[in-house]
Design a protein around this motif. Structure first.
Motif, PDB file in Angstrom:
ATOM      1  N   LEU A   1     104.194  25.958  70.931  1.00  0.00           N
ATOM      2  CA  LEU A   1     103.653  24.662  71.337  1.00  0.00           C
ATOM      3  C   LEU A   1     103.869  24.418  72.831  1.00  0.00           C
ATOM      4  N   GLU A   2     105.031  24.757  73.341  1.00  0.00           N
ATOM      5  CA  GLU A   2     105.332  24.509  74.749  1.00  0.00           C
ATOM      6  C   GLU A   2     104.424  25.304  75.678  1.00  0.00           C
ATOM      7  N   GLU A   3     103.952  26.457  75.220  1.00  0.00           N
ATOM      8  CA  GLU A   3     103.084  27.299  76.051  1.00  0.00           C
ATOM      9  C   GLU A   3     101.714  26.666  76.256  1.00  0.00           C
ATOM     10  N   VAL A   4     101.228  25.984  75.231  1.00  0.00           N
ATOM     11  CA  VAL A   4      99.867  25.429  75.299  1.00  0.00           C
ATOM     12  C   VAL A   4      99.863  23.912  75.441  1.00  0.00           C
ATOM     13  N   LYS A   5     101.032  23.321  75.560  1.00  0.00           N
ATOM     14  CA  LYS A   5     101.129  21.864  75.649  1.00  0.00           C
ATOM     15  C   LYS A   5     100.296  21.281  76.782  1.00  0.00           C
ATOM     16  N   PRO A   6     100.343  21.855  78.010  1.00  0.00           N
ATOM     17  CA  PRO A   6      99.533  21.291  79.103  1.00  0.00           C
ATOM     18  C   PRO A   6      98.034  21.318  78.801  1.00  0.00           C
ATOM     19  N   GLN A   7      97.554  22.427  78.214  1.00  0.00           N
ATOM     20  CA  GLN A   7      96.126  22.528  77.901  1.00  0.00           C
ATOM     21  C   GLN A   7      95.711  21.524  76.825  1.00  0.00           C
ATOM     22  N   ILE A   8      96.566  21.370  75.815  1.00  0.00           N
ATOM     23  CA  ILE A   8      96.255  20.413  74.749  1.00  0.00           C
ATOM     24  C   ILE A   8      96.262  18.993  75.307  1.00  0.00           C
ATOM     25  N   ALA A   9      97.255  18.694  76.152  1.00  0.00           N
ATOM     26  CA  ALA A   9      97.346  17.357  76.745  1.00  0.00           C
ATOM     27  C   ALA A   9      96.105  17.047  77.570  1.00  0.00           C
ATOM     28  N   ASP A  10      95.653  18.027  78.349  1.00  0.00           N
ATOM     29  CA  ASP A  10      94.467  17.820  79.183  1.00  0.00           C
ATOM     30  C   ASP A  10      93.224  17.612  78.323  1.00  0.00           C
ATOM     31  N   ALA A  11      93.088  18.427  77.270  1.00  0.00           N
ATOM     32  CA  ALA A  11      91.929  18.289  76.382  1.00  0.00           C
ATOM     33  C   ALA A  11      91.911  16.924  75.696  1.00  0.00           C
ATOM     34  N   LEU A  12      93.075  16.454  75.253  1.00  0.00           N
ATOM     35  CA  LEU A  12      93.145  15.147  74.593  1.00  0.00           C
ATOM     36  C   LEU A  12      92.875  14.014  75.571  1.00  0.00           C
ATOM     37  N   ALA A  13      93.350  14.170  76.806  1.00  0.00           N
ATOM     38  CA  ALA A  13      93.088  13.148  77.825  1.00  0.00           C
ATOM     39  C   ALA A  13      91.593  13.060  78.110  1.00  0.00           C
ATOM     40  N   GLN A  14      90.946  14.213  78.201  1.00  0.00           N
ATOM     41  CA  GLN A  14      89.505  14.227  78.450  1.00  0.00           C
ATOM     42  C   GLN A  14      88.737  13.631  77.273  1.00  0.00           C
ATOM     43  N   LYS A  15      89.249  13.853  76.063  1.00  0.00           N
ATOM     44  CA  LYS A  15      88.598  13.272  74.881  1.00  0.00           C
ATOM     45  C   LYS A  15      88.732  11.752  74.897  1.00  0.00           C
ATOM     46  N   LYS A  16      89.915  11.260  75.252  1.00  0.00           N
ATOM     47  CA  LYS A  16      90.111   9.817  75.346  1.00  0.00           C
ATOM     48  C   LYS A  16      89.159   9.223  76.384  1.00  0.00           C
ATOM     49  N   LEU A  17      89.028   9.922  77.495  1.00  0.00           N
ATOM     50  CA  LEU A  17      88.146   9.452  78.560  1.00  0.00           C
ATOM     51  C   LEU A  17      86.690   9.452  78.097  1.00  0.00           C
ATOM     52  N   ALA A  18      86.302  10.492  77.362  1.00  0.00           N
ATOM     53  CA  ALA A  18      84.926  10.572  76.850  1.00  0.00           C
ATOM     54  C   ALA A  18      84.653   9.449  75.848  1.00  0.00           C
ATOM     55  N   ASP A  19      85.641   9.158  75.004  1.00  0.00           N
ATOM     56  CA  ASP A  19      85.481   8.065  74.028  1.00  0.00           C
ATOM     57  C   ASP A  19      85.357   6.721  74.739  1.00  0.00           C
ATOM     58  N   TYR A  20      86.158   6.536  75.778  1.00  0.00           N
ATOM     59  CA  TYR A  20      86.098   5.298  76.559  1.00  0.00           C
ATOM     60  C   TYR A  20      84.724   5.150  77.216  1.00  0.00           C
ATOM     61  N   ARG A  21      84.242   6.234  77.778  1.00  0.00           N
ATOM     62  CA  ARG A  21      82.912   6.215  78.403  1.00  0.00           C
ATOM     63  C   ARG A  21      81.834   5.874  77.382  1.00  0.00           C
TER      64      ARG A  21
ATOM     65  N   VAL B   1      84.200   5.842  90.410  1.00  0.00           N
ATOM     66  CA  VAL B   1      84.259   6.200  88.991  1.00  0.00           C
ATOM     67  C   VAL B   1      85.427   7.150  88.725  1.00  0.00           C
ATOM     68  N   ASN B   2      85.657   8.102  89.625  1.00  0.00           N
ATOM     69  CA  ASN B   2      86.771   9.026  89.460  1.00  0.00           C
ATOM     70  C   ASN B   2      88.114   8.292  89.494  1.00  0.00           C
ATOM     71  N   GLN B   3      88.203   7.274  90.333  1.00  0.00           N
ATOM     72  CA  GLN B   3      89.441   6.491  90.383  1.00  0.00           C
ATOM     73  C   GLN B   3      89.636   5.702  89.094  1.00  0.00           C
ATOM     74  N   LEU B   4      88.533   5.165  88.572  1.00  0.00           N
ATOM     75  CA  LEU B   4      88.593   4.465  87.290  1.00  0.00           C
ATOM     76  C   LEU B   4      89.100   5.408  86.207  1.00  0.00           C
ATOM     77  N   ALA B   5      88.581   6.644  86.208  1.00  0.00           N
ATOM     78  CA  ALA B   5      88.989   7.623  85.199  1.00  0.00           C
ATOM     79  C   ALA B   5      90.467   7.964  85.333  1.00  0.00           C
ATOM     80  N   ARG B   6      90.934   8.156  86.557  1.00  0.00           N
ATOM     81  CA  ARG B   6      92.350   8.472  86.765  1.00  0.00           C
ATOM     82  C   ARG B   6      93.249   7.329  86.296  1.00  0.00           C
ATOM     83  N   ASP B   7      92.843   6.112  86.602  1.00  0.00           N
ATOM     84  CA  ASP B   7      93.635   4.957  86.181  1.00  0.00           C
ATOM     85  C   ASP B   7      93.637   4.812  84.663  1.00  0.00           C
ATOM     86  N   PHE B   8      92.487   5.079  84.028  1.00  0.00           N
ATOM     87  CA  PHE B   8      92.411   4.983  82.568  1.00  0.00           C
ATOM     88  C   PHE B   8      93.356   5.981  81.915  1.00  0.00           C
ATOM     89  N   ILE B   9      93.354   7.224  82.421  1.00  0.00           N
ATOM     90  CA  ILE B   9      94.227   8.255  81.855  1.00  0.00           C
ATOM     91  C   ILE B   9      95.694   7.898  82.077  1.00  0.00           C
TER      92      ILE B   9
END
Length: 259
Positions: free
Chosen positions: A229-249, A99-107
């Motif tokens: 924006l550049e300071e928080v870009k990684p955190q925002i990107a991670d949060a959005l990726a997790q949201k996409k993953l949650a929506d997919y799930r 499942v973790n591999q599926l999630a990594r591939d989806f992201i």
């Protein structure tokens, strides 16, 4: 060491003649351990900041993997892999890995774009507002008690002294101080109670929330401080990726036939 031509030729022939040995870390009781396992282990340790790629590290990993393979073979020999609780644990581990591999591939296949990050950043700024407020409050059980406190303040009593009776034990001792914050940090009804106040003013009427009745004082205001924006870009990107993953799930669960 400098190789002489004849010795270099012999070395090359030896490598070419034994490619299988180069692919194995070791062979334990006839069971091969791929060298790729060491490479992966080193990669993970270095990425986690737990070591640097070195001969010593690779030797330590090699010894650990050999010992683990020996113990694994002994455990299988004694039938531990057939025990119900062990089989269940193996099934759980297998499921998690897959499942973790599926999630990594989806992201990886659905990357967060710069436009999405900028939109989320702008949305956050809009919701937060452009002003911070330094407020104090006194929390009371009843509206009558809150009105009595307001009357005392209007009569000249110090807000900070009356705050000692606040039901909010976390702020009672320091004059009800809630420090600097934006309105979005508070419940809407609480925020509405202080955003219209002038500096130094106290609410004319108690503000009711799920916690009780509040008497609120506005100490001061200042422009809100936002990170670039550049300071928080990684955190925002991670949060959005997790949201996409949650929506997919969620979508996959909805499509499934669950009885």
């Amino acid at each position: 060491m400098t190789f002489k031509p004849a010795r270099l030729l012999l070395a090359l022939i030896a490598v070419a003649a034994a490619p299988a040995f180069a692919q194995n870390l070791a062979v334990v009781n006839g069971k091969a351990i791929p060298s790729s396992r060491v490479d992966e282990a080193v990669k993970q340790l270095v990425a986690a900041g737990q070591g640097q790629d070195s001969v010593q590290l690779r030797m330590a990993i090699k010894e650990e993997m050999i010992a683990r393979e020996v113990l694994m073979q002994e455990a299988v020999k004694q039938g531990y892999d057939k025990k119900p609780d062990v089989k269940q644990a193996l099934d759980n581990a297998r499921q998690a890995i897959v499942v973790n591999q599926l999630a990594r591939d989806f992201i990886a296949k659905n990357p967060v774009t710069d436009a999405e990050i900028k939109a989320e950043y702008d949305k956050f700024k809009a919701q937060t507002g452009d002003k911070e407020y330094h407020v104090r409050h006194i929390l009371l059980d009843s509206e009558a008690d809150a009105k009595a406190v307001i009357a005392k303040i209007k009569g000249g009593a110090k807000f900070e002294e009356l705050a000692k009776q606040s039901k909010d034990t976390g702020t009672a001792a320091n004059g009800g101080d809630l420090d600097w914050a934006t309105p979005s940090s508070f419940p809407p009804e609480f925020a509405a109670g202080f955003t219209g106040l002038q500096k130094g003013a106290v609410t004319d009427n108690p503000v009711k929330t799920s916690n009780g009745f509040h008497v609120i004082k506005l100490d001061d205001t200042r422009p809100a401080k936002f990170p670039a924006l550049e300071e928080v870009k990684p955190q925002i990107a991670d949060a959005l990726a997790q949201k996409k993953l949650a929506d997919y799930r969620e979508q996959m669960v909805k499509k499934a036939k669950v009885q």
